[in-house]
Design a protein around this motif. Structure first.
Motif, mmCIF file in Angstrom:
data_model
loop_
_atom_site.group_PDB
_atom_site.id
_atom_site.type_symbol
_atom_site.label_atom_id
_atom_site.label_comp_id
_atom_site.label_asym_id
_atom_site.label_seq_id
_atom_site.Cartn_x
_atom_site.Cartn_y
_atom_site.Cartn_z
ATOM 1 N N GLY A 162 -83.799 55.325 -24.218
ATOM 2 C CA GLY A 162 -85.168 55.375 -23.949
ATOM 3 C C GLY A 162 -86.344 55.345 -24.783
ATOM 4 N N VAL A 163 -86.398 56.053 -25.579
ATOM 5 C CA VAL A 163 -87.221 56.466 -26.480
ATOM 6 C C VAL A 163 -87.356 55.061 -27.501
ATOM 7 N N GLY A 164 -86.249 54.525 -27.772
ATOM 8 C CA GLY A 164 -86.203 53.325 -28.516
ATOM 9 C C GLY A 164 -86.836 52.101 -27.763
ATOM 10 N N ALA A 165 -86.561 51.928 -26.593
ATOM 11 C CA ALA A 165 -87.084 50.814 -25.775
ATOM 12 C C ALA A 165 -88.748 51.054 -25.636
ATOM 13 N N TYR A 166 -89.096 52.281 -25.272
ATOM 14 C CA TYR A 166 -90.602 52.393 -25.099
ATOM 15 C C TYR A 166 -91.052 52.173 -26.682
ATOM 16 N N ALA A 167 -90.521 52.646 -27.641
ATOM 17 C CA ALA A 167 -91.098 52.350 -28.853
ATOM 18 C C ALA A 167 -91.274 50.952 -29.274
ATOM 19 N N SER A 168 -90.088 50.230 -28.984
ATOM 20 C CA SER A 168 -90.214 48.812 -29.124
ATOM 21 C C SER A 168 -91.416 48.273 -28.480
ATOM 22 N N LEU A 169 -91.551 48.566 -27.219
ATOM 23 C CA LEU A 169 -92.474 47.874 -26.254
ATOM 24 C C LEU A 169 -94.069 48.167 -26.804
ATOM 25 N N ALA A 170 -93.977 49.408 -27.317
ATOM 26 C CA ALA A 170 -95.376 49.758 -27.959
ATOM 27 C C ALA A 170 -95.796 48.907 -29.079
ATOM 28 N N VAL A 188 -85.855 49.103 -19.371
ATOM 29 C CA VAL A 188 -84.626 49.897 -19.872
ATOM 30 C C VAL A 188 -85.291 51.490 -20.169
ATOM 31 N N GLY A 189 -86.418 51.348 -20.577
ATOM 32 C CA GLY A 189 -87.083 52.810 -20.745
ATOM 33 C C GLY A 189 -87.162 53.568 -19.793
ATOM 34 N N ASP A 190 -87.758 52.977 -18.556
ATOM 35 C CA ASP A 190 -87.784 53.603 -17.133
ATOM 36 C C ASP A 190 -86.515 54.091 -16.630
ATOM 37 N N LYS A 191 -85.467 53.294 -16.662
ATOM 38 C CA LYS A 191 -84.220 53.525 -16.104
ATOM 39 C C LYS A 191 -83.757 54.652 -16.962
ATOM 40 N N CYS A 192 -83.812 54.709 -18.228
ATOM 41 C CA CYS A 192 -83.178 55.591 -19.165
ATOM 42 C C CYS A 192 -83.939 57.058 -18.703
ATOM 43 N N LEU A 193 -85.205 57.130 -18.321
ATOM 44 C CA LEU A 193 -85.934 58.129 -17.993
ATOM 45 C C LEU A 193 -85.480 58.784 -16.847
#
Length: 205
Positions: A106-114, A77-82
């Motif tokens: 995308g910001v939310g997806a990457y943050a959730s993954l972190a 999700v983060g990658d596709k949003c980017l």
């Protein structure tokens, strides 16, 4: 812009384009972010995975998953949003959403993954979340290498700058207007009513 130099491999070509885009944006991503972006571009420009993605649904599904599947779904999700916000901003208009919709998702997806990872991986995705807008700006600039045509239309640039603080959107606005843009301030009806009431009260004193 100088003539585009064709590199011997796809990997080298993307590195070269990112380097030129960094020059356009007057910034440097650093080795980690640059490497992630290069392999992201190689991965998705050779597949059709982006075509029919419904990212909000994918994001919700990822939050209901667990373990390795959740990690992969959040990363996707983060990658596709980017890529949507950076390489294909016109898709947002066709879907009747703002480009910033993909940015925030995308910001939310990457943050959730972190948050669900640990160690080096957690730091990388935390950095991707924090620097999402800059990465998007670099992708916009890649589209502009060897051309004078801006990636964003004036309204897109104005909205994106207002919503995300994008430095490249700001530069695009300056290109269109030949002036320093002023950020729009949206006042809520409740706030406006509150000021009206306070003015009304003060007039009685």
């Amino acid at each position: 812009m100088d003539k585009l130099v064709i590199q011997p491999t796809e990997l080298a070509q993307w590195h070269s384009l990112i380097h030129e885009a960094e020059g356009i944006c007057h910034t440097q991503l650093g080795e980690e972010l640059q490497s992630y972006l290069v392999f992201l571009l190689i991965r998705y420009t050779t597949t059709s995975e982006l075509a029919n993605a419904i990212l909000a649904l994918e994001y919700l599904n990822s939050l209901q998953s667990s373990g390795k599947m959740r990690e992969e779904q959040l990363r996707d999700v983060g990658d596709k949003c980017l890529l949507y916000s950076g390489l294909f901003p016109g898709r947002a208009e066709r879907r009747r959403v703002k480009i910033s919709y993909y940015v925030h998702l995308g910001v939310g997806a990457y943050a959730s993954l972190a948050h669900v990872l640990a160690g080096v991986k957690a730091k990388i995705f935390s950095k991707l979340s924090d620097q999402f807008v800059l990465l998007m700006d670099i992708l916009h600039a890649i589209r502009e290498v060897n051309t004078d045509k801006p990636t964003l239309q004036p309204l897109q640039a104005m909205e994106l700058w207002n919503d995300t603080g994008s430095a490249h959107a700001f530069a695009t606005l300056a290109h269109y207007t030949q002036a320093i843009p002023i950020k729009l301030t949206v006042t809520s009806p409740a706030a406006s009513m509150g000021r009206t009431i306070r003015r009304g009260k003060s007039s009685h004193h």
